[in-house]
Design a protein around this motif. Structure first.
Motif, PDB file in Angstrom:
ATOM      1  N   ASP A   1       6.120  12.705   7.467  1.00  0.00           N
ATOM      2  CA  ASP A   1       6.120  11.284   7.835  1.00  0.00           C
ATOM      3  C   ASP A   1       7.451  10.605   7.525  1.00  0.00           C
ATOM      4  OD1 ASP A   1       3.419  11.361   8.640  1.00  0.00           O
ATOM      5  OD2 ASP A   1       2.786  11.180   6.549  1.00  0.00           O
TER       6      ASP A   1
ATOM      7  N   THR B   1       1.811  -0.203   3.370  1.00  0.00           N
ATOM      8  CA  THR B   1       1.274   1.157   3.404  1.00  0.00           C
ATOM      9  C   THR B   1       2.387   2.100   3.860  1.00  0.00           C
ATOM     10  OG1 THR B   1       0.595   1.147   5.739  1.00  0.00           O
ATOM     11  CG2 THR B   1      -0.957   0.201   4.142  1.00  0.00           C
ATOM     12  N   ARG B   2       2.056   3.385   3.998  1.00  0.00           N
ATOM     13  CA  ARG B   2       3.043   4.337   4.510  1.00  0.00           C
ATOM     14  C   ARG B   2       3.123   4.323   6.033  1.00  0.00           C
ATOM     15  NH1 ARG B   2       3.200   9.350   4.260  1.00  0.00           N
ATOM     16  NH2 ARG B   2       1.025   9.878   3.834  1.00  0.00           N
ATOM     17  N   ALA B   3       2.275   3.551   6.682  1.00  0.00           N
ATOM     18  CA  ALA B   3       2.356   3.430   8.136  1.00  0.00           C
ATOM     19  C   ALA B   3       3.648   2.731   8.535  1.00  0.00           C
ATOM     20  CB  ALA B   3       1.159   2.652   8.669  1.00  0.00           C
ATOM     21  N   LYS B   4       4.172   3.064   9.697  1.00  0.00           N
ATOM     22  CA  LYS B   4       5.452   2.513  10.134  1.00  0.00           C
ATOM     23  C   LYS B   4       5.375   1.034  10.499  1.00  0.00           C
ATOM     24  CE  LYS B   4       7.831   6.311   9.783  1.00  0.00           C
ATOM     25  NZ  LYS B   4       8.868   6.445   8.747  1.00  0.00           N
ATOM     26  N   LYS B   5       4.164   0.537  10.753  1.00  0.00           N
ATOM     27  CA  LYS B   5       4.032  -0.878  11.075  1.00  0.00           C
ATOM     28  C   LYS B   5       2.641  -1.351  10.718  1.00  0.00           C
ATOM     29  CE  LYS B   5       2.739  -0.063  15.926  1.00  0.00           C
ATOM     30  NZ  LYS B   5       3.066  -0.368  17.335  1.00  0.00           N
ATOM     31  N   SER B   6       2.491  -2.677  10.632  1.00  0.00           N
ATOM     32  CA  SER B   6       1.198  -3.282  10.326  1.00  0.00           C
ATOM     33  C   SER B   6       1.213  -4.739  10.753  1.00  0.00           C
ATOM     34  CB  SER B   6       0.900  -3.189   8.826  1.00  0.00           C
ATOM     35  OG  SER B   6      -0.264  -3.920   8.500  1.00  0.00           O
TER      36      SER B   6
END
Length: 474
Positions: free
Chosen positions: A120, A195-200
């Motif tokens: 990731d 979070t570790r997500a690329k967007k939110s």
């Protein structure tokens, strides 16, 4: 512990707050030898690279975990005593100084890599690890973390000041490269943002709020960062110019043409001489651009040829290549040591640093007038700049025993910042506000925006214990 007084170089309202003996006893009971009141330890944590002289904190707590930080903050909150986070002490604007007294929380022992998620392109670390520590940990995965402010600063400090540096023109700043945080609030509560997500799109962006808050809204205890694949090919080059304007016009043309240059640093001829003397180099003592190109071998070759052609149009000459890792490291180490080279050039001096940033199209206007003023002043100075994104630094080298030199340097800084703001730039591109730029921030942001900032600060830290006296006065 300390009787209330006023720090001599700061505004009168920044008086020291009492630290009750009961708090010191409670900290020593909780942390044992990891809570120090030794004079030498306190003095080490009561100074940075700024010119301010401020009394040291009353105690230093060496935290080794998030719970340590939370417990220290909870105890300080009971007595409404300030807490100041401390990483490696490399800040330039007085960020870590105990201007209202209190205790220092040293997170340098919290230096672990908690997880590497190579698939990731993320890594989660504690705040005390330095940027070089991160890169040493992830290089075996073929990855790197690009934000490079020069000093081997702690990741927590870089996050708190929204640092950037030499690679920002291609990879951005800490603002773009921090995905998530763990933070201890003024009440000692542990919260997580992002979070570790690329967007939110979930709720307020508390991560961005904390990045750049300079320890005034929370103590950062964990950071999740973006990583990047190591470039297949890297090439560095220097190019000399007859004038600063020629070098700056070259940079503007390179950026406006969309060349994806990774680093583009300006070093004026005076600073090149200092660097040569300090690092034992033989660089041409002329105004110079130090550049780096990342990508495939073909793309690096194409970028370099394009830049070389543009530089030639503005009188650039003596393109010299550093293609081996050793040669590149030597060049960039010399650039990063420009500050120390300058200090060494005038023994006993102190540097008053600037770091304005302007839109790239206004860079020449801002820089050239500022150079003329510095030359006319007679104050020795060094000049370097991450000019690929419109950011540059003067360091005025003053004799601390001569108040008139300090006054002249501050006057030059005032004119420089005013010019940058008139050109729709900012008073600080990467160093942060701290103590030195509080008045400049008011002019840049306006009273309405400062009021909003104060409202946020009071809501999150009603007793004003988190690094008080920084960014703006309450």
């Amino acid at each position: 512990m300390n009787a209330p007084t006023t720090a001599s170089h700061l505004a009168p309202e920044l008086s020291l707050r009492e630290v009750p003996p009961a708090l010191i006893q409670a900290l020593q009971s909780r942390f044992g030898a990891r809570c120090s009141t030794a004079q030498a330890v306190r003095e080490q944590h009561g100074r940075d690279e700024s010119i301010f002289e401020v009394p040291p904190p009353s105690a230093v707590v060496f935290a080794e975990s998030t719970q340590d930080v939370a417990d220290a903050v909870k105890l300080a909150a009971q007595y409404k005593v300030p807490v100041i986070p401390f990483g490696v002490g490399s800040s330039l604007e007085g960020h870590l100084l105990a201007v209202q007294g209190g205790i220092s929380i040293d997170v340098s022992r919290m230096d672990q890599v908690l997880s590497i998620n190579a698939e990731d392109l993320t890594v989660t670390v504690q705040p005390g690890i330095t940027r070089m520590g991160v890169n040493n940990a992830v290089k075996s995965e073929g990855l790197f973390f690009p934000i490079d402010p020069g000093a081997d600063a702690s990741i927590g400090g870089m996050t708190a000041t929204r640092a950037s540096g030499t690679n920002a023109v291609r990879y951005g700043t800490m603002r773009e490269n921090v995905l998530a945080l763990e933070v201890v609030t003024a009440q000692g509560e542990i919260i997580r943002t992002g979070t570790r997500a690329k967007k939110s799109s979930a709720g307020y962006d508390l991560t961005r709020l904390m990045v750049g808050s300079e320890g005034t809204l929370g103590v950062i205890t964990e950071i999740t960062l973006k990583l990047y694949p190591l470039p297949e090919a890297i090439s560095a080059a220097t190019c000399s110019f007859p004038t600063i304007e020629a070098a700056v016009r070259t940079v503007i043309q390179v950026i406006q043409l969309g060349v994806p240059i990774a680093r583009c640093e300006l070093i004026d001829a005076n600073t090149v001489r200092m660097v040569n003397a300090h690092s034992k180099l033989g660089l041409r003592e002329e105004h110079m651009l130090l550049m780096e190109f990342h990508g495939s071998p073909a793309s690096v070759k194409e970028q370099a040829e394009t830049v070389q052609e543009i530089a030639g149009e503005f009188g650039g000459n003596a393109f010299e290549w550093a293609t081996t890792p050793e040669e590149r490291t030597r060049l960039w180490t010399a650039r990063h040591n420009a500050y120390f080279a300058a200090i060494q050039s005038r023994p006993g001096c102190r540097a008053i640093s600037t770091d304005t940033c302007v839109p790239i199209s206004r860079l020449a206007d801002c820089l050239l007038d500022s150079v003329a003023e510095a030359d006319a002043s007679g104050i020795p100075y060094f000049l370097v700049g991450h000019v690929g994104d419109g950011n540059f630094h003067f360091g005025y080298l003053i004799d601390p025993a001569k108040p008139e030199e300090h006054h002249t340097a501050e006057a030059l800084n005032q004119k420089l910042v005013a010019r940058a703001l008139d050109l729709e730039g900012t008073c600080t591109g990467e160093h942060g506000v701290g103590l030195h730029k509080m008045d400049f921030l008011r002019r840049e942001a306006g009273d309405g925006a400062i009021t909003v900032m104060r409202t946020i600060k009071r809501a999150l830290d009603p007793d004003n214990i988190l690094n008080p006296g920084k960014i703006f006065a309450l």
